[in-house]
Design a protein around this motif. Structure first.
Motif, PDB file in Angstrom:
ATOM      1  N   ASN A 190       3.714  18.091  24.470  1.00  0.00           N
ATOM      2  CA  ASN A 190       2.589  18.040  23.522  1.00  0.00           C
ATOM      3  C   ASN A 190       2.376  19.374  22.811  1.00  0.00           C
ATOM      4  O   ASN A 190       1.242  19.793  22.584  1.00  0.00           O
ATOM      5  CB  ASN A 190       1.297  17.589  24.214  1.00  0.00           C
ATOM      6  N   ASP A 191       3.456  20.053  22.479  1.00  0.00           N
ATOM      7  CA  ASP A 191       3.373  21.319  21.747  1.00  0.00           C
ATOM      8  C   ASP A 191       3.525  21.036  20.257  1.00  0.00           C
ATOM      9  O   ASP A 191       4.552  20.504  19.821  1.00  0.00           O
ATOM     10  CB  ASP A 191       4.486  22.279  22.189  1.00  0.00           C
ATOM     11  N   ASP A 192       2.518  21.378  19.486  1.00  0.00           N
ATOM     12  CA  ASP A 192       2.577  21.139  18.044  1.00  0.00           C
ATOM     13  C   ASP A 192       3.194  22.306  17.282  1.00  0.00           C
ATOM     14  O   ASP A 192       3.435  22.196  16.081  1.00  0.00           O
ATOM     15  CB  ASP A 192       1.171  20.858  17.496  1.00  0.00           C
ATOM     16  N   CYS A 193       3.429  23.422  17.965  1.00  0.00           N
ATOM     17  CA  CYS A 193       4.026  24.590  17.315  1.00  0.00           C
ATOM     18  C   CYS A 193       5.183  25.121  18.161  1.00  0.00           C
ATOM     19  O   CYS A 193       5.192  24.996  19.385  1.00  0.00           O
ATOM     20  CB  CYS A 193       2.994  25.696  17.148  1.00  0.00           C
ATOM     21  N   ARG A 194       6.155  25.687  17.460  1.00  0.00           N
ATOM     22  CA  ARG A 194       7.259  26.386  18.123  1.00  0.00           C
ATOM     23  C   ARG A 194       7.563  27.612  17.284  1.00  0.00           C
ATOM     24  O   ARG A 194       7.833  27.503  16.102  1.00  0.00           O
ATOM     25  CB  ARG A 194       8.490  25.501  18.253  1.00  0.00           C
ATOM     26  N   TYR A 195       7.496  28.771  17.937  1.00  0.00           N
ATOM     27  CA  TYR A 195       7.743  30.051  17.263  1.00  0.00           C
ATOM     28  C   TYR A 195       6.884  30.209  16.008  1.00  0.00           C
ATOM     29  O   TYR A 195       7.355  30.651  14.964  1.00  0.00           O
ATOM     30  CB  TYR A 195       9.227  30.205  16.912  1.00  0.00           C
ATOM     31  N   MET A 210      15.022  21.122  22.130  1.00  0.00           N
ATOM     32  CA  MET A 210      13.733  21.698  21.882  1.00  0.00           C
ATOM     33  C   MET A 210      12.817  20.699  21.187  1.00  0.00           C
ATOM     34  O   MET A 210      11.613  20.738  21.405  1.00  0.00           O
ATOM     35  CB  MET A 210      13.893  22.970  21.067  1.00  0.00           C
ATOM     36  N   ILE A 211      13.411  19.833  20.380  1.00  0.00           N
ATOM     37  CA  ILE A 211      12.610  18.809  19.700  1.00  0.00           C
ATOM     38  C   ILE A 211      11.974  17.880  20.723  1.00  0.00           C
ATOM     39  O   ILE A 211      10.766  17.631  20.685  1.00  0.00           O
ATOM     40  CB  ILE A 211      13.478  18.027  18.695  1.00  0.00           C
ATOM     41  N   HIS A 212      12.803  17.390  21.642  1.00  0.00           N
ATOM     42  CA  HIS A 212      12.287  16.505  22.687  1.00  0.00           C
ATOM     43  C   HIS A 212      11.270  17.232  23.571  1.00  0.00           C
ATOM     44  O   HIS A 212      10.249  16.667  23.966  1.00  0.00           O
ATOM     45  CB  HIS A 212      13.432  15.959  23.544  1.00  0.00           C
ATOM     46  N   ASP A 213      11.569  18.471  23.892  1.00  0.00           N
ATOM     47  CA  ASP A 213      10.695  19.269  24.751  1.00  0.00           C
ATOM     48  C   ASP A 213       9.308  19.422  24.118  1.00  0.00           C
ATOM     49  O   ASP A 213       8.297  19.290  24.796  1.00  0.00           O
ATOM     50  CB  ASP A 213      11.327  20.643  24.995  1.00  0.00           C
ATOM     51  N   ASP A 214       9.266  19.693  22.813  1.00  0.00           N
ATOM     52  CA  ASP A 214       7.976  19.832  22.137  1.00  0.00           C
ATOM     53  C   ASP A 214       7.164  18.541  22.218  1.00  0.00           C
ATOM     54  O   ASP A 214       5.951  18.572  22.419  1.00  0.00           O
ATOM     55  CB  ASP A 214       8.174  20.218  20.665  1.00  0.00           C
ATOM     56  N   ILE A 215       7.823  17.399  22.060  1.00  0.00           N
ATOM     57  CA  ILE A 215       7.125  16.109  22.143  1.00  0.00           C
ATOM     58  C   ILE A 215       6.609  15.896  23.558  1.00  0.00           C
ATOM     59  O   ILE A 215       5.434  15.574  23.774  1.00  0.00           O
ATOM     60  CB  ILE A 215       8.055  14.955  21.724  1.00  0.00           C
TER      61      ILE A 215
END
Length: 179
Positions: A9-14, A1-6
Motif C-alpha cells: 500500500n505504498d503510493d510513492c517510491r523514491y 517493485m511494482i508488485h511490492d508497492d501494491i
C-alpha cells in the motif's frame, strides 16, 4: 517493485507516485508481470550454449521465488501483526530485497567471467600461430586445452599431424622406390 508497492500500500517510491497510484492496480500489475516476462525473454534471447542459458534461467527463477517468499512473509505478518525480533525483520527484508539484486549480479558476473575466459582462450590459441616448432606448438595447444576445457580444444594442431604423417609417407615412398 511494482508488485511490492501494491502489496505494501505504498503510493510513492523514491519521491514519485507509484505506478498503481498513477494508473491503477490492474495496469500496474500487468506492467509488473510484463517486466518479469521481459527478463526471462532477454535470458532466452542470449546467444549462449543451452547449458548456460538453463543455468541463467535457474538463477532468475530461484531469485524470483525467494523474493516472493520474502514478500509472503511480510504479507503474513501484516495480516497477523505481532512483535518481530530484529533477526526476523532482517530475514524478511533479506528475502524480499536481496534476490532482486542477486539475480542481476549473478547473471552479470557470470556473463562477464565467461566473456573474459573466452577472450583469454582465444588470445592463447592465437599466440600459437607465431610458433614455428610444431612439437612445441602441439604441446602448448594441449596445455591450453587442459587449462580451458579439454573437450573444446581437440587433438594436435595440423603441423603435428603433418610431421607424424610425412615420415610415414616418406618411408612408404622409399620402400616403393627400393622395390
Amino acid at each position: 517493485m511494482i508488485h511490492d508497492d501494491i502489496e505494501d500500500n505504498d503510493d510513492c517510491r523514491y519521491g514519485e507516485r507509484a505506478l498503481h497510484a498513477e494508473y491503477g492496480v490492474a495496469m500496474a500489475l500487468n506492467i509488473g508481470d510484463l517486466l518479469i516476462g521481459e527478463g526471462y525473454r532477454l535470458i532466452s534471447a542470449c546467444e549462449i550454449p543451452p547449458v548456460l542459458k538453463a543455468e541463467m534461467l535457474l538463477v532468475a527463477s530461484e531469485c524470483q521465488r525467494q523474493l516472493c517468499r520474502g514478500q509472503g512473509g511480510e504479507l503474513y505478518w501484516t495480516r497477523n501483526p505481532q512483535p518481530l525480533g530484529p533477526l526476523q525483520v532482517l530475514e524478511i527484508f533479506r528475502q524480499k530485497t536481496a534476490p532482486a539484486f542477486e539475480v542481476a549480479l549473478k547473471l552479470e558476473v557470470d556473463h562477464s567471467a565467461r566473456t573474459l575466459l573466452e577472450t583469454y582462450k582465444e588470445e592463447a590459441l592465437r599466440s600459437l600461430g607465431d610458433l614455428s616448432n610444431p612439437s612445441l606448438k602441439g604441446l602448448l595447444r594441449r596445455v591450453i586445452g587442459r587449462i580451458f576445457n579439454p573437450a573444446e580444444i581437440k587433438g594436435w594442431c595440423k603441423e603435428i599431424e603433418q610431421t607424424i604423417h610425412e615420415p610415414q609417407a616418406r618411408n612408404a615412398q622409399c620402400g616403393a622406390s627400393r622395390a
